[in-house]
Design an enzyme around this catalytic site. Sequence first.
Site, PDB file in Angstrom:
ATOM      1  N   PRO A  70     -29.639   9.513 -13.619  1.00 22.42           N
ATOM      2  CA  PRO A  70     -29.725   7.967 -14.021  1.00 22.42           C
ATOM      3  C   PRO A  70     -28.729   7.094 -13.380  1.00 22.42           C
ATOM      4  CG  PRO A  70     -30.081   9.338 -16.097  1.00 22.42           C
ATOM      5  CD  PRO A  70     -29.499  10.213 -14.895  1.00 22.42           C
TER       6      PRO A  70
ATOM      7  N   GLU B 276     -18.400  10.989 -21.518  1.00 28.82           N
ATOM      8  CA  GLU B 276     -18.857  11.333 -22.808  1.00 28.82           C
ATOM      9  C   GLU B 276     -18.187  12.568 -23.324  1.00 28.82           C
ATOM     10  OE1 GLU B 276     -22.940  12.530 -21.936  1.00 28.82           O
ATOM     11  OE2 GLU B 276     -23.388  10.802 -20.927  1.00 28.82           O
TER      12      GLU B 276
ATOM     13  N   HIS C 112     -29.312  22.496 -17.227  1.00 27.89           N
ATOM     14  CA  HIS C 112     -27.996  22.615 -17.474  1.00 27.89           C
ATOM     15  C   HIS C 112     -27.387  23.053 -16.144  1.00 27.89           C
ATOM     16  CE1 HIS C 112     -29.058  21.305 -21.402  1.00 27.89           C
ATOM     17  NE2 HIS C 112     -28.064  20.641 -21.529  1.00 27.89           N
TER      18      HIS C 112
ATOM     19  N   SER D 216     -24.568   7.300 -21.332  1.00 27.81           N
ATOM     20  CA  SER D 216     -25.271   6.435 -20.495  1.00 27.81           C
ATOM     21  C   SER D 216     -24.384   6.876 -19.085  1.00 27.81           C
ATOM     22  CB  SER D 216     -25.147   4.980 -20.665  1.00 27.81           C
ATOM     23  OG  SER D 216     -25.599   4.257 -19.667  1.00 27.81           O
ATOM     24  N   GLU D 217     -24.972   7.747 -18.268  1.00 26.85           N
ATOM     25  CA  GLU D 217     -24.268   8.034 -17.067  1.00 26.85           C
ATOM     26  C   GLU D 217     -24.592   6.874 -16.102  1.00 26.85           C
ATOM     27  OE1 GLU D 217     -25.128  11.458 -19.222  1.00 26.85           O
ATOM     28  OE2 GLU D 217     -26.662  10.040 -18.704  1.00 26.85           O
TER      29      GLU D 217
END
Length: 337
Positions: A89, A29, A129, A59-60
């Site tokens: 994910p 990303e 995070h 979308s990991e």
Amino acid sequence: MPRKTMIEAIRDAMDVSMGRDERVVVFGEDVGYFGGVFRCTAGLQQKYGKTRCFDAPISELGIVGAAIGMAAYGLRPCVEVQFADYVYPAYDQIVSEAARLRYRSNGEFTCPIVIRMPTGGGIFGGQTHSQSPEALFTHVSGLKVVVPSNPADAKGLLIASIEDPDPVIFLEPKRLYNGPFDGHHEKPVTPWSKHALGEVADGHYAEPLGKAAIRRAGSQLTVLAYGTMVYVAEAAAEETGIDAEIIDLRTLLPLDLDAIVASVQKTGRCTVVHEATLTSGFGAELAALVQRHCFYHLEAPVMRVTGWDTPYPHAQEWDYFPGPARVGRAFVETMEA
């Protein structure tokens, strides 16, 4: 040698690897045109083109799944998950596919991928995070897990990881991105301090996976640490005056058990320090190994200093982290036991 931040060293490692081997591709990303949220991939797309360094959808699962397919086809993907907190994910792809591909295919296929992830705290990102999920990967057979603590190691270990035939989880401590953290401070200091840069050799070199480094020699106490906690442990040793030997593990899998055992057999005492939560953290595995291999040399129980067993609010980040005061108290307790 030139002096670089860890961000620059990581970028250099990818640059060197892409220049030496056209099979190496970098994606994730915002890593292409923008150069990554932390700028670790800045300039790579401009240098190698959009087929070698490119952006991926948010979308990991897709990023890691695509990398596994590329690796099985013969490429060497080095992908970025923007924060370690976002990897969940993709966890099924990592565990069920990447880690098992060599064994499921009886060696017909390998999975030479690297999954880079900023880990730990330092940006007041709180529980979404700032997680340190290394224990989730050290539990999985077939993976290798790397955590550098300085720019030179970051470059050498990343090059070795890219060249490795098996999947590597490469965890990058965010507090060290712009320079070794000043472990004497409970609160952050300016990253562009005198500690901000480390000497990093030009060109290609690889640090072997599975070899720890002694960052501070000592005779009274062995400290096992990795990433940011290496500097916190150094600060605690200086502030307490305890002659601690600090072992920077560098890679958690494979683990340099010989270095650990040699140090603990010499000192007779051991403290483990990591930023992740206590329960089922990697420190538990380290403590068990020390107890198994050094039982008759131990003069005190193995102590662990870690983060809290709870998610933490953003504002409490610097209480959550093991700081030199808390680590120093553990050193004293271990010496007095």
